[in-house]
Design an enzyme around this catalytic site. Sequence first.
Site, mmCIF file in Angstrom:
data_model
loop_
_atom_site.group_PDB
_atom_site.id
_atom_site.type_symbol
_atom_site.label_atom_id
_atom_site.label_comp_id
_atom_site.label_asym_id
_atom_site.label_seq_id
_atom_site.Cartn_x
_atom_site.Cartn_y
_atom_site.Cartn_z
ATOM 1 N N CYS B 126 -6.514 0.157 -1.486
ATOM 2 C CA CYS B 126 -7.184 0.619 -0.270
ATOM 3 C C CYS B 126 -7.849 1.935 -0.635
ATOM 4 O O CYS B 126 -7.157 2.932 -0.834
ATOM 5 C CB CYS B 126 -6.213 0.827 0.886
ATOM 6 S SG CYS B 126 -7.044 1.581 2.308
ATOM 7 N N CYS B 129 -7.298 4.988 2.470
ATOM 8 C CA CYS B 129 -6.117 5.871 2.497
ATOM 9 C C CYS B 129 -5.054 5.230 1.633
ATOM 10 O O CYS B 129 -4.955 5.528 0.464
ATOM 11 C CB CYS B 129 -5.627 6.145 3.907
ATOM 12 S SG CYS B 129 -5.351 4.693 4.908
ATOM 13 N N SER B 130 -4.305 4.308 2.168
ATOM 14 C CA SER B 130 -3.357 3.572 1.340
ATOM 15 C C SER B 130 -2.815 2.403 2.146
ATOM 16 O O SER B 130 -1.632 2.140 2.146
ATOM 17 C CB SER B 130 -2.231 4.475 0.848
ATOM 18 O OG SER B 130 -1.733 5.243 1.920
ATOM 19 N N CYS B 131 -3.683 1.704 2.865
ATOM 20 C CA CYS B 131 -3.291 0.536 3.636
ATOM 21 C C CYS B 131 -2.606 -0.452 2.698
ATOM 22 O O CYS B 131 -3.022 -0.625 1.556
ATOM 23 C CB CYS B 131 -4.518 -0.125 4.266
ATOM 24 S SG CYS B 131 -5.353 0.967 5.426
#
Lengths: 129, 241, 122
Positions: B126, B129-131
Amino acid sequence: MNASSKNDTGADSGEHETNLATIPLLETIRRRGRVWRDLASQYGVTNPDPPWKVNLEATCDALSAEACALPLLERRSEEDELSASLYANVPFPERQLLALAHSMIKRGLVDEKELASRMKQVHDRLISA
Amino acid sequence: MAKKHTEDEHGHRPPAPMVDEISDFEVLEMAVRELAIEKGLFSADDHRRWTEYVHTLGPLPAARLVAKAWVNPAYKKMAVTDGVKASLEVGVDWINDMPTHFGTPSDYCNLRVLEDTPKLKHVVVCTLCSCYPRPILGQSPEWYRTPNYRRRLVRWPRQVLAEFGLQLPPDVEIRVADSNQKTRYIVLPVRPAGTEGWTEEQLAEIVTRDCLIGVAVPKPGVKANAKRPVHPAVHPVHHDH
Amino acid sequence: MSKVQHDRTHHAKKATGKGDPQCFKGEAGPAKFKVGDRVRIRDLPDIFYTRCQVYTRGASATVSAVVYESPAAEDEAWDNTDKPEWFYSLVFRQKDLWPNYPDLFANDTLETELSERWLEKA
């Protein structure tokens, strides 16, 4: 930091700015605090994560999902910037915790003095238990 | 919190060692949480619900989904067309398991299972962000969250995969899946040779978290993720916009 | 939006038990593109909020799936859920995203999703 802090590949944070000024209380914890990595190796504990990590994650989720006091994308973006700067030498998840406290103090969600005195109370409670 | 753990006279196994020291970080976590509750940013009950939820998370359901798809062609077809429905069979309800009962911005309810072939290898990131497909894969690893991985994987996927020890020939198409909207992804890798006749349980053991993200491929005998030290970038990105 | 008093629970009311993005199903009207179509990513202004990554802008891609209906992130960020759009999964050739991507690996691709407003016929 200005708009040039935007991710190379990203376009999420727009004009969002992270306040990177140091916070004395968190600086003390950063310098003095013993991280899980060291504690675990000293005491021979095999759990790779500190027991409080799950509480921290739930706090981050609840801050975003409940009253939306600190939305996920903002927190993550600030955590990224703080992890690359002020807290670069702190391992994970300690630096996630420092970044969360940093973001909350800079937003006025909690006050630094108030947090310091609460930490003292919590500490006293834990040693008397 | 016992300091010494010697075997007692009855020969009982000593309790697992514990850290007998209060760290500033432990105290900070509690203090932040208590103040947030007192100020009404969330309730103690909210926090309890989220903690219970976070506790249940891990990569096991996703590994079971892959193992099941390897042995059952009909299930595999369902998994690649409707990941949310296929998740139910491994005990994950994307909609109702969440404390909110509708997902959250970090856990939207749309899972897509990306099927590898001998000529197509998927890998997930991702960039935003950090999905991460948390309901079925647990919390993301530290490296997945770093800007280093997120920025570089889309641009230099082969170099990044090589750092994980995965080198693929040029005739294999690498497809990076960037999960920056509402779909979350897991990879359904190719079933490795040497696993003929294995049970679902045996197969699930070699489907590690890293295989499900796509930075590793399953191998008989390998049941754990490789160690991944995090290094600062050698040539950091300079921002000019 | 013309709501006088903002109802902070309206998303929860709509999505509970259905899921997000499932709760917006049927609200976007007919989809403008179909699987196999070639599209180009528009370079729209993003003063306030966007999830359309810079690296995709101006590049061409092939629609690999028509995935779901949802308000675009650019609207949803402001809680504007009045006009859901179709979202598409798009496959880009890496070479079309990064001109200096090595020719040896010309088969490599990248897949991501965008809402309809970001796409034009290529």
